[in-house]
Scaffold this active site. Structure first.
Site, mmCIF file in Angstrom:
data_model
loop_
_atom_site.group_PDB
_atom_site.id
_atom_site.type_symbol
_atom_site.label_atom_id
_atom_site.label_comp_id
_atom_site.label_asym_id
_atom_site.label_seq_id
_atom_site.Cartn_x
_atom_site.Cartn_y
_atom_site.Cartn_z
ATOM 1 N N GLY A 177 0.693 -1.428 0.084
ATOM 2 C CA GLY A 177 -0.003 -0.075 -0.010
ATOM 3 C C GLY A 177 0.938 1.052 0.158
ATOM 4 O O GLY A 177 0.188 2.546 0.111
ATOM 5 N N LEU A 197 -10.675 4.284 -7.999
ATOM 6 C CA LEU A 197 -12.377 3.307 -8.433
ATOM 7 C C LEU A 197 -12.669 3.515 -6.816
ATOM 8 O O LEU A 197 -12.255 3.327 -5.880
ATOM 9 C CB LEU A 197 -12.180 2.032 -8.731
ATOM 10 C CG LEU A 197 -11.882 1.603 -10.320
ATOM 11 C CD1 LEU A 197 -11.590 0.161 -10.832
ATOM 12 C CD2 LEU A 197 -13.018 2.068 -11.270
ATOM 13 N N GLU A 246 -5.001 -10.274 -8.468
ATOM 14 C CA GLU A 246 -5.917 -9.258 -7.619
ATOM 15 C C GLU A 246 -6.884 -8.249 -8.320
ATOM 16 O O GLU A 246 -5.984 -7.996 -9.298
ATOM 17 C CB GLU A 246 -5.514 -8.138 -6.910
ATOM 18 C CG GLU A 246 -4.649 -8.991 -5.684
ATOM 19 C CD GLU A 246 -3.902 -8.555 -4.813
ATOM 20 O OE1 GLU A 246 -3.770 -8.738 -2.934
ATOM 21 O OE2 GLU A 246 -3.222 -7.082 -4.581
ATOM 22 N N GLU A 298 -2.921 -5.878 -9.334
ATOM 23 C CA GLU A 298 -1.605 -6.933 -9.501
ATOM 24 C C GLU A 298 -1.857 -8.077 -9.414
ATOM 25 O O GLU A 298 -3.343 -8.806 -9.140
ATOM 26 C CB GLU A 298 -1.092 -6.311 -8.189
ATOM 27 C CG GLU A 298 -1.505 -6.906 -6.832
ATOM 28 C CD GLU A 298 -0.231 -6.654 -6.391
ATOM 29 O OE1 GLU A 298 1.262 -6.004 -6.347
ATOM 30 O OE2 GLU A 298 -0.608 -6.608 -4.707
ATOM 31 N N ARG A 307 3.320 -15.742 -4.942
ATOM 32 C CA ARG A 307 3.543 -15.988 -3.557
ATOM 33 C C ARG A 307 2.378 -17.144 -3.029
ATOM 34 O O ARG A 307 1.062 -16.446 -3.224
ATOM 35 C CB ARG A 307 4.344 -15.075 -2.644
ATOM 36 C CG ARG A 307 3.089 -14.747 -2.390
ATOM 37 C CD ARG A 307 4.009 -12.974 -1.662
ATOM 38 N NE ARG A 307 2.984 -11.631 -1.844
ATOM 39 C CZ ARG A 307 1.970 -11.694 -0.809
ATOM 40 N NH1 ARG A 307 1.615 -12.293 -0.200
ATOM 41 N NH2 ARG A 307 1.542 -10.333 -1.005
HETATM 42 P P1 ADP Z 1 -0.022 -3.446 -3.173
HETATM 43 O O1 ADP Z 1 0.559 -3.554 -3.844
HETATM 44 O O2 ADP Z 1 0.652 -1.736 -2.527
HETATM 45 O O3 ADP Z 1 -1.193 -3.751 -1.951
HETATM 46 P P2 ADP Z 1 -2.805 -3.177 -4.547
HETATM 47 O O4 ADP Z 1 -2.181 -2.409 -5.843
HETATM 48 O O5 ADP Z 1 -2.619 -4.513 -4.749
HETATM 49 O O6 ADP Z 1 -1.711 -2.516 -3.627
HETATM 50 O O7 ADP Z 1 -3.170 -1.844 -3.897
HETATM 51 C C1 ADP Z 1 -3.717 -2.161 -2.786
HETATM 52 C C2 ADP Z 1 -4.774 -1.416 -2.467
HETATM 53 O O8 ADP Z 1 -5.176 -0.220 -2.202
HETATM 54 C C3 ADP Z 1 -6.359 -2.560 -3.241
HETATM 55 O O9 ADP Z 1 -6.168 -3.596 -2.176
HETATM 56 C C4 ADP Z 1 -7.635 -0.727 -3.016
HETATM 57 O O10 ADP Z 1 -7.603 -0.545 -2.058
HETATM 58 C C5 ADP Z 1 -6.174 0.540 -2.983
HETATM 59 N N1 ADP Z 1 -6.389 0.482 -4.837
HETATM 60 C C6 ADP Z 1 -5.199 0.432 -5.237
HETATM 61 N N2 ADP Z 1 -5.690 0.740 -6.009
HETATM 62 C C7 ADP Z 1 -7.182 0.929 -6.628
HETATM 63 C C8 ADP Z 1 -7.820 2.123 -7.736
HETATM 64 N N3 ADP Z 1 -7.859 1.561 -9.056
HETATM 65 N N4 ADP Z 1 -9.067 2.235 -7.447
HETATM 66 C C9 ADP Z 1 -8.814 2.291 -5.754
HETATM 67 N N5 ADP Z 1 -8.250 1.882 -5.516
HETATM 68 C C10 ADP Z 1 -7.528 1.103 -5.434
#
Ligand code: ADP
Length: 448
Positions: free
Chosen positions: A165, A203, A275, A287, A291
């Site tokens: 995050g 979103l 995800e 993403e 793992r």
């Molecule tokens: P990380 O690899 O740092 O965990 P992610 O891309 O998996 O990052 O995103 C982590 C969280 O951030 C998601 O579960 C969601 O809550 C929020 N998030 C990521 N991208 C978006 C987006 N395009 N719009 C709204 N929320 C997002």
């Protein structure tokens, strides 16, 4: 067949891997820092090697120390668990070069998916639906504004090397772009040593739904349903469930097949998670994690498979022991992450556990490495246990989780357990009516 597995991790996940090894008749080696000399994974493994001082950078993240521990003990494979070196392509490559099996995908696949921009491009080419956004990295705030004007505000600036995050900035309007763009870059450079960023449509009220995939490394892959991980705080998951409430069999099969095909097309090996943000009935790829996930036990519960055992088998060059058509969902599972944190601010709360009692009974699984008299060290992640329940349906699973939380005793520390006791009483939760912002909004209401 692999004969001895070194576990490059600690805590509950190290125990999880040791258990799978033992059932397969494979010897296990724990590694530990000096802060973990009395940790349960050290006691439970067949052998243990101290690899350095408490800071993770000098122990659990030290590639030379771990490779040395393999050669001292004759371990022919390494399971990385999650976190630490689990998504470090260099680590997988160094092991490959030393003839030690990395229990996970190839370093090439870790590298591909670790670059979120490259991962998205790849997934797009495979027909995986993605969150609308920039085509590739965005070099300047001006370019970012041009992309945002096209897809519409709000947008989110994300680090290509992102994880946990970090390096994510929400941008509501063009006048905020310059500042958000530069600070996302700075944060990414500091956290990942790489300041490449990209833009996505933000979103507003999606759910986080992820698909568990599993590849045999020879071009076959299956999917094991989905998990709903929308209950998050600061982008960190706190409670996960499978299946996701309200997802139809058709939606599941549709996105599941797309996900498994994407994994199969690169000859992906082992466990992976694709995800998505789910909004307006559509899945949008964000993403792929290359793992085992923290929340894998909810999938194990509803499919009756041991994902770690499968990882070890596939890494040994054996076929997967299940086929897509055998994958039938049975019941419902929920996982609550028990962190040593003080509510309401989630401040880390390490220290001595004076008494620990794990809940039990039908459909209850407690994965934890703590014990009465154990001191939770301050150097690592605050997760001290995962309480997982399984029931014939969602309502039973919720009742079972409430019952199990009532049995859990962790004296001496504050934990996140009381949070779940409250959340599980909410009508929104009972209705499966929550998105990725629900928990933070709920927490704000509690504090008001
Ligand atoms: P990380 O690899 O740092 O965990 P992610 O891309 O998996 O990052 O995103 C982590 C969280 O951030 C998601 O579960 C969601 O809550 C929020 N998030 C990521 N991208 C978006 C987006 N395009 N719009 C709204 N929320 C997002």
């Amino acid at each position: 067949m692999i004969s001895k597995v070194l576990i490059a991790n600690r805590g509950e996940i190290a125990l999880r891997v040791i258990r799978a090894c033992r059932e397969l008749g494979i010897r296990s080696v724990a590694v530990h820092s000096t802060a973990d000399s009395y940790a349960m994974h050290v006691r439970m493994a067949d052998e243990a090697v101290c690899i350095g001082p408490p800071p993770a950078g000098r122990s659990y993240l030290s590639i030379p120390s771990i490779v040395s521990a393999c050669s001292i003990t004759g371990a022919d494979a390494v399971h990385p668990g999650y976190g630490f070196l689990s998504e470090n392509a260099e680590f997988a490559q160094v092991l490959e070069e030393h003839g030690i099996k990395f229990i996970g995908p190839s370093s090439e696949h870790i590298r591909l998916m670790g670059d979120k921009v490259a991962a998205k491009e790849y997934m797009k080419r495979q027909g995986v639906p993605c969150v609308p956004g920039s085509n590739g990295p965005v070099p300047s705030a001006e370019r970012a504004m041009a992309v945002a004007a096209k897809i519409g505000y709000p947008v989110i600036v994300k680090a290509a090397a992102g994880g946990g995050g970090r390096g994510m900035k929400h941008v509501g309007a063009s006048e905020d772009m310059e500042f958000a763009f530069q600070s996302a870059r700075r944060e990414a450079r500091a956290a990942f040593g790489n300041d490449e960023v990209y833009i996505e449509k933000f979103l507003e009220t999606p759910r986080h739904i992820e698909i568990q995939v599993f590849g045999d490394g020879c071009g076959k892959a299956v999917f094991l349903g989905e998990r709903d991980c929308s209950l998050q705080r600061r982008h960190q998951k706190l409670l996960e469930e499978a299946p996701a409430p309200g997802i139809t069999e058709e939606q599941r099969a549709g996105i599941g097949e797309i996900s498994a095909n994407a994994a199969a097309s690169i000859r992906y090996s082992g466990a992976g998670t694709i995800e998505y943000l789910f909004a307006d009935g559509e899945f949008n790829f964000i993403e792929m994690n290359t793992r085992l996930q923290v929340e894998h036990p909810v999938t194990e519960a509803i499919f009756g498979v041991d994902l770690v055992r499968e990882q070890i088998l596939v890494a040994s060059g054996m076929p997967m022991s299940f086929k897509q058509e055998d994958m039938r969902i049975r019941g419902h599972a929920i996982e609550a992450r028990i962190n040593a944190e003080r509510l309401p601010n989630f401040d880390p709360c390490p220290g001595l556990v004076s008494t620990y009692h794990a809940p039990g009974g039908l459909g209850v699984r407690m994965d934890s490495a703590i014990y009465s008299g154990y001191a939770v060290p301050p150097h690592y992640d605050s997760l001290i246990g995962k309480l997982v329940v399984h029931g014939l349906d969602r309502q039973t699973a919720i009742a079972r989780m409430r019952r199990a939380l009532g049995e859990l005793i962790v004296d001496g520390l504050d934990t996140t357990a009381p949070l779940f006791e409250q959340v599980l009483q909410e009508q929104d939760f009972a209705d499966g009516n929550y998105d990725i912002h629900w928990l933070e909004n709920w927490l704000k209401k509690q504090q008001a």
